[in-house]
Scaffold this motif. Structure first.
Motif, PDB file in Angstrom:
ATOM      1  N   SER A   1       0.778  -1.222   0.000  1.00 25.40           N
ATOM      2  CA  SER A   1       0.000   0.000   0.000  1.00 25.40           C
ATOM      3  C   SER A   1       0.807   1.268   0.000  1.00 25.40           C
ATOM      4  N   SER A   2       0.604   2.026  -1.014  1.00 24.88           N
ATOM      5  CA  SER A   2       1.150   3.345  -1.255  1.00 24.88           C
ATOM      6  C   SER A   2       2.646   3.451  -1.116  1.00 24.88           C
ATOM      7  N   ALA A   3       3.218   2.798  -0.172  1.00 21.49           N
ATOM      8  CA  ALA A   3       4.650   3.018  -0.069  1.00 21.49           C
ATOM      9  C   ALA A   3       5.391   1.862   0.510  1.00 21.49           C
ATOM     10  N   THR A   4       4.781   0.751   0.697  1.00 21.07           N
ATOM     11  CA  THR A   4       5.458  -0.240   1.493  1.00 21.07           C
ATOM     12  C   THR A   4       5.644  -1.557   0.785  1.00 21.07           C
ATOM     13  N   SER A   5       5.235  -1.692  -0.423  1.00 22.58           N
ATOM     14  CA  SER A   5       5.562  -2.815  -1.261  1.00 22.58           C
ATOM     15  C   SER A   5       5.519  -4.128  -0.512  1.00 22.58           C
ATOM     16  N   SER A   6       6.389  -5.102  -0.904  1.00 22.34           N
ATOM     17  CA  SER A   6       6.353  -6.406  -0.263  1.00 22.34           C
ATOM     18  C   SER A   6       7.579  -6.647   0.588  1.00 22.34           C
ATOM     19  N   ALA A   7       8.285  -5.626   0.923  1.00 19.52           N
ATOM     20  CA  ALA A   7       9.499  -5.772   1.711  1.00 19.52           C
ATOM     21  C   ALA A   7       9.176  -5.908   3.187  1.00 19.52           C
TER      22      ALA A   7
ATOM     23  N   ARG B   1      18.591   4.971   5.718  1.00 27.62           N
ATOM     24  CA  ARG B   1      17.842   5.240   4.492  1.00 27.62           C
ATOM     25  C   ARG B   1      16.514   5.917   4.808  1.00 27.62           C
ATOM     26  N   HIS B   2      15.850   5.418   5.835  1.00 25.73           N
ATOM     27  CA  HIS B   2      14.584   6.025   6.271  1.00 25.73           C
ATOM     28  C   HIS B   2      14.798   7.482   6.679  1.00 25.73           C
ATOM     29  N   LEU B   3      15.839   7.740   7.450  1.00 30.97           N
ATOM     30  CA  LEU B   3      16.088   9.092   7.928  1.00 30.97           C
ATOM     31  C   LEU B   3      16.430  10.044   6.785  1.00 30.97           C
ATOM     32  N   ILE B   4      17.081   9.526   5.758  1.00 29.57           N
ATOM     33  CA  ILE B   4      17.380  10.359   4.596  1.00 29.57           C
ATOM     34  C   ILE B   4      16.112  10.623   3.788  1.00 29.57           C
ATOM     35  N   MET B   5      15.292   9.591   3.596  1.00 32.85           N
ATOM     36  CA  MET B   5      14.085   9.744   2.784  1.00 32.85           C
ATOM     37  C   MET B   5      13.043  10.629   3.454  1.00 32.85           C
ATOM     38  N   THR B   6      13.109  10.785   4.763  1.00 32.90           N
ATOM     39  CA  THR B   6      12.167  11.665   5.461  1.00 32.90           C
ATOM     40  C   THR B   6      12.800  13.020   5.785  1.00 32.90           C
TER      41      THR B   6
ATOM     42  N   ASP C   1       9.873   9.148  -9.380  1.00 33.44           N
ATOM     43  CA  ASP C   1      10.369   7.976 -10.102  1.00 33.44           C
ATOM     44  C   ASP C   1      10.295   6.711  -9.257  1.00 33.44           C
ATOM     45  N   LEU C   2      10.607   6.842  -7.967  1.00 32.08           N
ATOM     46  CA  LEU C   2      10.572   5.676  -7.081  1.00 32.08           C
ATOM     47  C   LEU C   2       9.167   5.084  -7.009  1.00 32.08           C
ATOM     48  N   PHE C   3       8.175   5.952  -6.874  1.00 32.20           N
ATOM     49  CA  PHE C   3       6.811   5.458  -6.765  1.00 32.20           C
ATOM     50  C   PHE C   3       6.253   5.010  -8.113  1.00 32.20           C
ATOM     51  N   TRP C   4       6.680   5.663  -9.174  1.00 28.29           N
ATOM     52  CA  TRP C   4       6.275   5.213 -10.507  1.00 28.29           C
ATOM     53  C   TRP C   4       6.781   3.797 -10.755  1.00 28.29           C
ATOM     54  N   LEU C   5       8.042   3.553 -10.428  1.00 29.20           N
ATOM     55  CA  LEU C   5       8.629   2.231 -10.642  1.00 29.20           C
ATOM     56  C   LEU C   5       7.901   1.172  -9.823  1.00 29.20           C
ATOM     57  N   GLN C   6       7.659   1.465  -8.554  1.00 23.39           N
ATOM     58  CA  GLN C   6       6.940   0.512  -7.720  1.00 23.39           C
ATOM     59  C   GLN C   6       5.547   0.234  -8.279  1.00 23.39           C
TER      60      GLN C   6
ATOM     61  N   TYR D   1      13.165   2.293  -0.236  1.00 25.83           N
ATOM     62  CA  TYR D   1      13.292   3.744  -0.103  1.00 25.83           C
ATOM     63  C   TYR D   1      12.018   4.416   0.405  1.00 25.83           C
ATOM     64  N   THR D   2      10.997   3.649   0.671  1.00 27.34           N
ATOM     65  CA  THR D   2       9.742   4.228   1.153  1.00 27.34           C
ATOM     66  C   THR D   2       9.672   4.122   2.675  1.00 27.34           C
ATOM     67  N   PRO D   3       9.433   5.221   3.358  1.00 25.07           N
ATOM     68  CA  PRO D   3       9.476   5.247   4.831  1.00 25.07           C
ATOM     69  C   PRO D   3       8.210   4.684   5.465  1.00 25.07           C
ATOM     70  N   THR D   4       8.220   3.401   5.764  1.00 18.38           N
ATOM     71  CA  THR D   4       7.033   2.736   6.283  1.00 18.38           C
ATOM     72  C   THR D   4       6.530   3.340   7.590  1.00 18.38           C
ATOM     73  N   GLN D   5       7.463   3.746   8.440  1.00 17.45           N
ATOM     74  CA  GLN D   5       7.069   4.306   9.729  1.00 17.45           C
ATOM     75  C   GLN D   5       6.271   5.588   9.545  1.00 17.45           C
ATOM     76  N   LEU D   6       6.667   6.393   8.581  1.00 18.00           N
ATOM     77  CA  LEU D   6       5.975   7.647   8.304  1.00 18.00           C
ATOM     78  C   LEU D   6       4.524   7.384   7.926  1.00 18.00           C
ATOM     79  N   TYR D   7       4.297   6.386   7.099  1.00 18.55           N
ATOM     80  CA  TYR D   7       2.939   6.068   6.665  1.00 18.55           C
ATOM     81  C   TYR D   7       2.124   5.422   7.783  1.00 18.55           C
ATOM     82  N   ALA D   8       2.741   4.476   8.478  1.00 15.22           N
ATOM     83  CA  ALA D   8       2.009   3.740   9.507  1.00 15.22           C
ATOM     84  C   ALA D   8       1.563   4.630  10.652  1.00 15.22           C
ATOM     85  N   SER D   9       2.248   5.741  10.854  1.00 13.48           N
ATOM     86  CA  SER D   9       1.866   6.669  11.921  1.00 13.48           C
ATOM     87  C   SER D   9       0.835   7.699  11.457  1.00 13.48           C
ATOM     88  N   ASP D  10       0.387   7.580  10.219  1.00 12.59           N
ATOM     89  CA  ASP D  10      -0.599   8.487   9.638  1.00 12.59           C
ATOM     90  C   ASP D  10      -1.948   7.779   9.547  1.00 12.59           C
ATOM     91  N   PRO D  11      -2.911   8.106  10.414  1.00  6.99           N
ATOM     92  CA  PRO D  11      -4.211   7.418  10.410  1.00  6.99           C
ATOM     93  C   PRO D  11      -4.928   7.507   9.070  1.00  6.99           C
TER      94      PRO D  11
END
Length: 250
Positions: free
Chosen positions: A3-9, A45-50, A108-113, A185-195
């Motif tokens: 979902s939106s940023a967290t792929s299957s990783a 990586r998370h800290l850089i992407m956010t 580009d990252l989200f387009w590729l995903q 490269y997608t910050p899962t924590q950022l999304y998961a903390s967003d209701p």
């Protein structure tokens, strides 16, 4: 198609940073294990992407090692990995400097995903059984419950499990691997903390499952793309608020 940023990783402990924008305390204690440098790399990586580590900022080996409760060696190895990915550069006599993060890179990252995820979703649509649809419904119900609870770690795990099972149905191992690589490269924590993100994820999953049940190929594509479009918009909005593009935009 996560979902939106967290792929299957599978998100590791280091991908759920509790410091800076991702949480309350930057003194994250990582478990010691053979792949520790990979966990450190995921955390950085998370800290850089956010933009918690901002473009131009130097990442100090000793300070980072102390903050994470590890030795300098895995930090150095992690930074070498990030250098290979173009996320940091090594400046002579100064250390590792965070590289620029452009809007086009995020797009580009989200387009590729999204492109890979659509391919996997269409393969799933061709082979999914009623039992597998019921399994996805169960996974999404679990995600719905965790979103309601606000437990970010549980949300990350539930979201991962939905997409792990989904991509197993598609049976595209190589595509899933490429998706995993892009999803790092997608910050899962950022999304998961967003209701609000959680609500969109659950709703999108519901609609995707309904599209599988009804054989609606166009809706399968639409709901898959919806998740990545939503993730890109949220990350861009967050990065705009950090001000890292102010000089570029002015």
């Amino acid at each position: 198609m996560k979902s939106s940023a967290t792929s299957s990783a599978r998100p590791s402990a280091s991908e759920r940073p509790e410091g800076r924008a991702g949480g309350a305390d930057d003194r994250v204690r990582l478990r010691r294990r053979p792949q520790l440098s990979e966990e450190v790399a995921a955390h950085l990586r998370h800290l850089i992407m956010t933009a918690d580590f901002r473009p131009g900022e130097y990442i100090r080996l000793d300070e980072t090692a102390e903050r994470l409760g590890v030795s300098v060696t895995p930090v150095r190895e992690a930074l070498l990995t990030l250098r290979g990915e173009g996320m940091v550069s090594l400046e002579p006599h100064r250390g590792y400097r965070v590289s620029d993060l452009d809007r086009i890179d995020v797009d580009d990252l989200f387009w590729l995903q999204g492109e890979i995820a659509v391919k996997l979703a269409l393969r799933t649509a061709e082979v999914i059984t009623s039992e597998e649809i019921a399994d996805l419904e169960w996974c999404n119900q679990k995600l719905r419950s965790t979103v309601a609870s606000g437990d970010t770690a549980a949300i990350i795990d539930a979201e991962f499990e939905f997409h792990r099972r989904h991509n197993v149905i598609a049976a595209g191992k190589k595509l899933a691997w490429f998706l995993l690589s892009a999803a790092r490269y997608t910050p899962t924590q950022l999304y998961a903390s967003d209701p609000e993100w959680g609500e969109v994820a659950v709703d999108s999953h519901d609609r995707l499952i309904a599209a599988y049940r009804g054989g609606d190929r166009d809706e399968v594509i639409a709901q898959t793309r919806r998740q990545f479009d939503d993730g890109a918009e949220r990350l861009v909005k967050h990065l705009e608020q950090t001000g890292i593009w102010n000089d570029v935009d002015s």
